[in-house]
Design a protein around this motif. Structure first.
Motif, short mmCIF file in Angstrom:
data_model
loop_
_atom_site.label_atom_id
_atom_site.label_comp_id
_atom_site.label_asym_id
_atom_site.label_seq_id
_atom_site.Cartn_x
_atom_site.Cartn_y
_atom_site.Cartn_z
N MET A 1 150.62 -34.01 -21.07
CA MET A 1 150.35 -32.67 -20.58
C MET A 1 151.51 -31.78 -21.00
N GLU A 2 151.22 -30.65 -21.62
CA GLU A 2 152.24 -29.69 -22.02
C GLU A 2 152.46 -28.68 -20.90
N ILE A 3 153.73 -28.47 -20.59
CA ILE A 3 154.13 -27.55 -19.52
C ILE A 3 155.16 -26.59 -20.09
N ILE A 4 155.08 -25.31 -19.69
CA ILE A 4 156.11 -24.31 -20.00
C ILE A 4 157.00 -24.24 -18.76
N LEU A 5 158.29 -24.56 -18.92
CA LEU A 5 159.22 -24.57 -17.80
C LEU A 5 159.59 -23.15 -17.40
N LYS A 6 159.64 -22.90 -16.09
CA LYS A 6 160.03 -21.59 -15.56
C LYS A 6 161.49 -21.56 -15.15
N GLU A 7 162.15 -22.73 -15.14
CA GLU A 7 163.58 -22.79 -14.82
C GLU A 7 164.18 -24.02 -15.49
N ASP A 8 165.50 -24.07 -15.54
CA ASP A 8 166.19 -25.21 -16.15
C ASP A 8 166.04 -26.43 -15.26
N ILE A 9 165.69 -27.55 -15.85
CA ILE A 9 165.62 -28.81 -15.14
C ILE A 9 166.42 -29.82 -15.98
N ALA A 43 149.03 -18.74 -22.53
CA ALA A 43 150.37 -18.82 -21.94
C ALA A 43 151.43 -18.91 -23.03
N LYS A 44 151.14 -19.61 -24.13
CA LYS A 44 152.08 -19.70 -25.24
C LYS A 44 152.27 -18.35 -25.92
N LYS A 45 151.19 -17.56 -26.05
CA LYS A 45 151.30 -16.22 -26.65
C LYS A 45 152.13 -15.30 -25.77
N VAL A 46 151.91 -15.38 -24.46
CA VAL A 46 152.70 -14.56 -23.52
C VAL A 46 154.17 -14.97 -23.60
N ALA A 48 155.79 -16.30 -26.18
CA ALA A 48 156.36 -15.83 -27.45
C ALA A 48 156.68 -14.34 -27.37
N GLU A 49 155.81 -13.56 -26.79
CA GLU A 49 156.06 -12.11 -26.66
C GLU A 49 157.25 -11.85 -25.73
N ASN A 50 157.32 -12.56 -24.62
CA ASN A 50 158.44 -12.38 -23.69
C ASN A 50 159.77 -12.77 -24.34
N LEU A 51 159.78 -13.87 -25.11
CA LEU A 51 161.01 -14.29 -25.78
C LEU A 51 161.44 -13.27 -26.83
N ARG A 52 160.48 -12.68 -27.52
CA ARG A 52 160.81 -11.67 -28.51
C ARG A 52 161.45 -10.46 -27.84
N GLN A 53 160.92 -10.07 -26.69
CA GLN A 53 161.45 -8.91 -25.97
C GLN A 53 162.79 -9.21 -25.31
#
Length: 173
Positions: A1-9, A43-46, A48-53
């Motif tokens: 399962m792929e997860i996008i982390l919201k904080e450092d673990i 979620a991956k597109k969002v 990528a956009e957030n990281l660019r900003q």
């Protein structure tokens, strides 16, 4: 399962990383705790956009982490511990003791960003401080017996004794 982390673990990944985890871990812990979201295409597109900003903000955070890392350059920790006759420690030296030793040297670091395999014997070890995803500092840790300075103090008079005997021998001649 792929997860996008919201904080450092520590041990898994850093904020905004996409990591593969077992389904139960993601579904039962990471997502309900708010530590991650499922890595769908949208979620991956969002992300990528957030990281660019946020690229500029991330550079500032990395620079701040590098400044904190410079404070640890050349630092060698020596942690005294109670030792049995066989050389084994009573207990162990871990991240909490490393953080305390750094605090005594005037460097405030949270123990949660320090990783170190528990030291259970006297010797030299290495602790890693994770300031940022790309900034990690390895700090040498030397575990010594609390009674070691006593042995050194006993050794010093033994070295002085032969010097006195040679002086007495010179006086007798």
């Amino acid at each position: 399962m792929e997860i996008i982390l919201k904080e450092d673990i520590i041990g898994l990944g850093y904020k905004n990383d996409i990591v593969n985890v077992k389904s139960g871990y993601g579904r039962n812990y990471l997502i309900p705790q708010g530590k991650g979201v499922i890595a769908s295409e949208s979620a991956k597109k969002v992300l990528a956009e957030n990281l660019r900003q946020q690229a500029h903000k991330l550079e500032v955070l990395k620079a701040a982490a590098e400044d904190r890392a410079k404070a640890l350059e050349g630092v060698v920790l020596e942690i005294p511990a109670k030792v049995s006759a066989t050389g084994a420690l009573y207990g162990s030296i871990g991240a909490a003791q490393v953080a305390q030793a750094l605090k005594e040297k005037g460097i405030e670091i949270d123990r949660k960003i320090i990783t170190m395999h528990d030291a259970k014997t006297v010797g030299e070890f290495e602790a890693t401080v994770h300031f940022h995803k790309e900034v990690e500092v390895k700090v040498p840790v030397k575990v010594v017996a609390e009674n070691a300075p006593v042995k050194e103090a006993e050794a010093a008079p033994v070295e002085e004794a032969p010097v006195e005997e040679t002086e007495e021998a010179l006086v007798e001649e």
